[in-house]
Design a protein around this motif. Structure first.
Motif, mmCIF file in Angstrom:
data_model
loop_
_atom_site.group_PDB
_atom_site.id
_atom_site.type_symbol
_atom_site.label_atom_id
_atom_site.label_comp_id
_atom_site.label_asym_id
_atom_site.label_seq_id
_atom_site.Cartn_x
_atom_site.Cartn_y
_atom_site.Cartn_z
ATOM 1 N N SER A 11 0.872 -1.177 0.000
ATOM 2 C CA SER A 11 0.000 0.000 0.000
ATOM 3 C C SER A 11 0.911 1.230 0.000
ATOM 4 O O SER A 11 1.587 1.511 0.982
ATOM 5 C CB SER A 11 -0.895 -0.020 1.241
ATOM 6 O OG SER A 11 -1.678 1.144 1.256
ATOM 7 N N CYS A 37 2.054 5.281 -0.227
ATOM 8 C CA CYS A 37 1.548 6.499 0.421
ATOM 9 C C CYS A 37 0.901 7.422 -0.605
ATOM 10 O O CYS A 37 1.295 7.445 -1.765
ATOM 11 C CB CYS A 37 2.696 7.259 1.099
ATOM 12 S SG CYS A 37 3.694 6.191 2.144
ATOM 13 N N LYS A 38 -0.062 8.216 -0.126
ATOM 14 C CA LYS A 38 -0.685 9.223 -0.992
ATOM 15 C C LYS A 38 0.140 10.496 -0.901
ATOM 16 O O LYS A 38 0.366 11.006 0.196
ATOM 17 C CB LYS A 38 -2.124 9.474 -0.554
ATOM 18 C CG LYS A 38 -3.025 8.275 -0.774
ATOM 19 C CD LYS A 38 -4.446 8.544 -0.364
ATOM 20 C CE LYS A 38 -5.277 7.269 -0.524
ATOM 21 N NZ LYS A 38 -6.656 7.433 -0.121
ATOM 22 N N GLU A 90 -3.283 4.934 -9.538
ATOM 23 C CA GLU A 90 -3.137 5.452 -8.166
ATOM 24 C C GLU A 90 -4.047 4.688 -7.201
ATOM 25 O O GLU A 90 -3.647 4.358 -6.088
ATOM 26 C CB GLU A 90 -3.470 6.949 -8.130
ATOM 27 C CG GLU A 90 -2.363 7.791 -8.767
ATOM 28 C CD GLU A 90 -2.160 9.115 -8.054
ATOM 29 O OE1 GLU A 90 -1.426 9.136 -7.055
ATOM 30 O OE2 GLU A 90 -2.738 10.118 -8.512
ATOM 31 N N LYS A 91 -5.266 4.405 -7.664
ATOM 32 C CA LYS A 91 -6.226 3.660 -6.829
ATOM 33 C C LYS A 91 -5.651 2.278 -6.489
ATOM 34 O O LYS A 91 -5.704 1.816 -5.354
ATOM 35 C CB LYS A 91 -7.544 3.532 -7.592
ATOM 36 C CG LYS A 91 -8.731 3.151 -6.725
ATOM 37 C CD LYS A 91 -10.014 3.159 -7.545
ATOM 38 C CE LYS A 91 -11.114 2.463 -6.779
ATOM 39 N NZ LYS A 91 -12.307 2.233 -7.623
ATOM 40 N N ASP A 95 -2.706 2.651 -4.003
ATOM 41 C CA ASP A 95 -3.122 3.013 -2.646
ATOM 42 C C ASP A 95 -3.652 1.806 -1.880
ATOM 43 O O ASP A 95 -3.580 1.763 -0.649
ATOM 44 C CB ASP A 95 -4.210 4.108 -2.690
ATOM 45 C CG ASP A 95 -3.662 5.441 -3.204
ATOM 46 O OD1 ASP A 95 -2.417 5.582 -3.220
ATOM 47 O OD2 ASP A 95 -4.451 6.312 -3.613
ATOM 48 N N SER A 100 7.340 6.757 -1.978
ATOM 49 C CA SER A 100 6.853 5.941 -0.850
ATOM 50 C C SER A 100 7.969 5.090 -0.244
ATOM 51 O O SER A 100 7.715 4.246 0.618
ATOM 52 C CB SER A 100 5.721 5.021 -1.330
ATOM 53 O OG SER A 100 4.639 5.764 -1.791
#
Length: 654
Positions: free
Chosen positions: A209, A211-212, A239-240, A243, A274
């Motif tokens: 996962s 980072c945003k 991006e989805k 994440d 990230s």
């Protein structure tokens, strides 16, 4: 032998009358011999035997070329079954070099005859004789591979009857049933095998996962161009995926020049920010180097360390790169498939991107997966693939499509010409070069071939350099050169030190020279439509009107139709569908490279109806019995191992 299936059939079961048979086509007739054969000798080393006959509609002649010995086979009053091409010479109807048999005999006339792929020294009759023995002696030893519940559900013919009817069809309906059953089984085994390979290579589907980051938006805004709506949509989908904690497996399809590379760059940027490393694999050193040169300045602005790993690096430099990669000093590694070799270790691989995936097989993708702890995977291709086929080729991948080209790109004008127009074409190329442009000239071979009458790059290079374009700077590029030589030539062309680049298809993928606006392809009939479309995409990358000239040496109808498709369309999806329809998927995808075995009877494109049913059944089997342990699925498992033994069997569960 039983699985050496016919490539097509000739229906000799329907008898017609001479006067009703179309001229120029083959027909089966029942005839009575009217007189003795007459031998004509129109010239030296040529004889024609003419035998008069009649049927219920009129009279004609059996004509045999250089077969005088057949004269005594025909007697007045004999009744024969014949099969051959009907020709009209003046007012006379003739059947040329027919197959013939006395009416009382019953073997190859009066039925549907299978036609097999032949090799030198072997005739179709030879195979028919061998096949008769093979079927007679072995067909009863065959056992069903398909579960009985499936046979009943789809009313499928038994394996024994299918094999009998595929080689010796009772009638056209039985032939259709046999083909349907054998295609069903082959496609089911293929689809199940692919599902098993995929489940064995991604047993734990939990991923990273990421980072945003607001930085991603900043990075996009800092670019010197605006993204298209399609690019923005695909970035949102990526991006989805990134994440979430589920491993990303995404296929990005976009036509030549649709801007896939910048999407890859944005995904790698997010990954590195990230705290992870990224890898990007390209099929050739030229393309890997080009990606590196275009992406390094973008990443450099953000303090991201990018390196290139290709086979032509010196051992010393390669060792340095590998050391830095292992220590985490490299954020992004761009290279060829050398990246997935043994002994190459990442510190924290988070994202792997493969460009032009049809060059990388299922097996390579699984190895890449193991270089990190289930890294996210993006697969990019400029070869548009219809969705149903993408399920076979990419199974578990989500699909993103960039269906929009960046604004301001001029459409490439495409012309198909015959060899008689080459001189005029060369005049046009000269005019464009004098205006400051550059041209590609592509040939299918490196050296002249005795067996294939094709233009070789070497031959054309010598002719054009020394004669036609002697006032210009002409270079040669082909696959037998080492990487350093290729890069030097390509760099000279990019830097405008060459006016014309003569090349084999080594320039097919990704090379970007905005000033080149002419793509000429010799023997274009030898290439697939998708490949021609890819080659055409090498031009039209700058501000100048671009041209693609296809030199077609074939006079046949299919070749002309294929050239027309390219002249009429620049839509890669439409072109790929037509390519599949005309050539079948083997050549189009290079199924061997794809990790797909060759199919013996099914066709992934034309048998799409069966494929859809099979995919549904395969998914259900995988749901209830993922390791094929149930008794009714045991035979399927054995067949899967046989089918995939050359393309990644080690990835299938034992």
């Amino acid at each position: 032998m039983l699985k050496f299936f016919p490539k097509e059939y000739e229906d000799r079961s329907r008898f017609s009358l001479l006067k009703e048979s179309p001229i120029g086509e083959k027909a089966s007739l029942e005839v009575e011999i009217l007189g003795s054969g007459q031998i004509l000798k129109p010239r030296k080393n040529m004889s024609i035997l003419k035998v008069p006959f009649k049927d219920n509609s009129g009279q004609g002649y059996l004509t045999f070329f250089n077969q005088e010995y057949l004269k005594n086979k025909f007697n007045i009053g004999d009744i024969f079954k014949i099969h051959g091409k009907i020709n009209k010479i003046g007012m006379e109807l003739q059947v040329t070099n027919p197959i013939f048999e006395k009416k009382e005999l019953n073997s190859n006339l009066g039925r549907i005859i299978p036609l097999y792929s032949l090799t030198k020294g072997l005739t179709n009759n030879d195979i028919l004789k061998i096949m008769t023995i093979a079927v007679k002696e072995n067909v009863d030893l065959l056992q069903e591979n398909l579960p009985l519940y499936m046979m009943h559900k789809y009313n499928l013919m038994s394996i024994k009857d299918s094999i009998k009817n595929i080689h010796y069809p009772i009638n056209s309906e039985k032939l259709k049933q046999a083909q349907n059953r054998l295609k069903f089984e082959e496609l089911l085994i293929l689809q199940l095998g692919l599902f098993m390979i995929k489940s064995s290579s991604t047993t734990d589907n939990k991923g990273i996962s990421f980072c945003k980051f607001k930085d991603t938006k900043k990075m996009i805004n800092s670019l010197s161009f605006k993204l298209t709506n399609a690019q923005t949509r695909v970035i949102e989908e990526i991006e989805k995926d990134m994440d979430s904690d589920k491993q990303m497996n995404r296929l990005i399809q976009g036509d030549v020049g649709s801007g896939k590379t910048i999407i890859a760059a944005i995904a790698m940027f997010k990954c590195v920010k990230s705290g992870y490393q990224s890898a990007m694999l390209a099929p050739t050193e030229i393309l890997a180097t080009q990606h590196f040169k275009s992406l390094e300045p973008i990443f450099d602005e953000w303090g991201i360390k990018c390196e290139l790993l290709i086979g032509s690096l010196t051992p010393k430099n390669k060792a340095k790169v590998l050391e830095k990669l292992k220590n985490g000093e490299i954020d992004i590694l761009i290279g060829t498939h050398a990246i997935i070799q043994e002994g190459i270790e990442f510190d924290r691989l988070g994202l792997a991107i493969t460009d032009e995936q049809h060059r990388f097989g299922v097996k390579q993708r699984a190895i890449l997966n193991k270089k990190g702890n289930n890294p996210d995977i993006i697969v990019m291709t400029a070869t548009p693939i219809p969705r149903t086929l993408a399920l076979i080729l990419y199974g578990d991948l989500d699909i993103s499509i960039i269906d929009e080209l960046p604004p301001g790109r001029k459409e490439i004008e495409t012309f198909a010409i015959g060899p008689n127009m080459i001189e005029r074409m060369n005049g046009f190329i000269k005019k464009q070069i004098l205006e400051g442009r550059q041209a590609y000239i592509v040939c299918p071979l490196i050296e002249e071939s005795e067996s294939l009458n094709l233009n070789s790059a070497q031959e054309i290079y010598t002719e054009l350099k020394d004669n036609t374009f002697k006032e210009f700077k002409v270079g040669l590029l082909h696959g037998k050169m080492n990487s350093k030589e290729k890069d030097e030539i390509m760099q000279m062309f990019k830097n405008k030190n060459l006016d014309i680049l003569i090349s084999t298809t080594v320039i097919e993928v990704g090379v970007n020279v905005p000033n080149a606006n002419i793509m000429t392809i010799y023997n274009s009939e030898r290439f697939g439509l998708a490949q021609l479309h890819q080659l055409r995409g090498r031009v039209g990358r700058g501000e100048y009107q671009s041209y693609c000239i296809l030199i077609n040496y074939s006079k046949n109808k299919i070749a002309r139709e294929r050239m027309r498709i390219l002249q009429d369309s620049t839509d890669g999806f439409k072109i790929s569908e037509k390519d599949l329809e005309i050539r079948g998927p083997g050549e189009f995808f290079g199924t061997r490279q794809h990790g797909l075995p060759e199919l013996k009877i099914a066709n992934l494109f034309t048998d799409i109806r069966i494929l859809k049913i099979v995919q549904k059944e395969a998914l259900e089997i995988m749901r209830i019995d993922p390791n094929l342990e149930r008794l009714e699925h045991q035979k399927l498992k054995i067949e899967i191992k046989n089918m995939f033994k050359d393309v990644g069997e080690d990835l299938i569960l034992n």
